[in-house]
Scaffold this active site. Structure first.
Site, PDB file in Angstrom:
ATOM      1  CG  ASN A 261      -1.813  -1.250   1.218  1.00  0.00           C
ATOM      2  OD1 ASN A 261      -1.637  -2.084   2.097  1.00  0.00           O
ATOM      3  ND2 ASN A 261      -2.689  -1.411   0.237  1.00  0.00           N
TER       4      ASN A 261
ATOM      5  CB  ILE B 104       0.504   6.335   2.473  1.00  0.00           C
ATOM      6  CG1 ILE B 104       1.970   6.524   2.866  1.00  0.00           C
ATOM      7  CG2 ILE B 104      -0.202   5.335   3.387  1.00  0.00           C
ATOM      8  CD1 ILE B 104       2.176   7.274   4.163  1.00  0.00           C
ATOM      9  CB  CYS B 105      -3.060   3.160  -0.915  1.00  0.00           C
ATOM     10  SG  CYS B 105      -4.784   2.811  -1.304  1.00  0.00           S
ATOM     11  CG  LEU B 106      -4.553   4.532   5.940  1.00  0.00           C
ATOM     12  CD1 LEU B 106      -4.813   3.045   6.192  1.00  0.00           C
ATOM     13  CD2 LEU B 106      -3.562   5.077   6.970  1.00  0.00           C
TER      14      LEU B 106
ATOM     15  CB  SER C 118      -6.652  -0.529  -2.553  1.00  0.00           C
ATOM     16  OG  SER C 118      -6.296  -0.555  -1.182  1.00  0.00           O
TER      17      SER C 118
END
Length: 172
Positions: free
Chosen positions: A95, A103-105, A136
């Site tokens: 992520n 950052i994918c959050l 994701s």
């Protein structure tokens, strides 16, 4: 002063007040925090640019020996809008984009509410290291390893990466 300029200035003042309170909270909680070594503004005169140093102790998944610098850009509309966080130190994680540290959050995007603080965001990013979301990914190669069930291979890759001096933050 045009209305949009006064609204921006008011939002920035509101953000500054909130950030000062958050810094006070951090100074009280800092001693008990084992995973976040440093958190606060890069320069004393600018409350809108922060840095955090986080470590991987106790996370598992191969991250235990890691140490990373994270940049935190806070918008003038904070806390209505989330901070933008990026890893400055390269990290291998499904992520997190290896190229730019993005950052994918969800917490930093659609799931954001003003109830969250910068400290809670840093804690969430650190927690993400141990709980990757392969649906994701920003690093599709690492996500593919995990999806294929190669947990041991992924952990060994992460361990190797964390031990590389170019992939470990050595600053204060």
């Amino acid at each position: 002063m045009p209305p949009s300029s006064s609204n921006t200035a008011a939002a920035s003042r509101s953000a500054s007040k909130r950030l000062i309170k958050e810094l006070e909270t951090w100074s009280r909680e800092q001693k008990e925090e084992k995973g976040i070594e440093r958190l606060g503004p890069v320069n004393e005169g600018d409350l809108m640019e922060w840095e955090a140093v986080i470590n991987g102790r106790g996370i598992g998944q191969g991250y235990d020996e890691g140490r990373w610098l994270v940049n935190i850009s806070i918008p003038s509309t904070y806390p209505l809008a989330p901070p933008k966080m990026t890893f400055v130190t390269p990290i291998v994680h499904p992520n997190i984009a290896l190229q730019n540290g993005e950052i994918c959050l969800d917490l930093l995007k659609d799931a954001w509410t003003p109830a969250y603080s910068v400290l809670e965001c840093v804690r969430a990013v650190r927690m993400l290291l141990g709980c990757p979301e392969t649906d994701s990914p920003l690093n599709v190669d690492v996500a593919a390893l995990l999806r294929s069930g190669d947990v041991l291979g992924t952990r060994k890759l992460v361990e190797l990466w964390c031990q590389d001096s170019d992939s470990r933050y050595e600053g204060p």
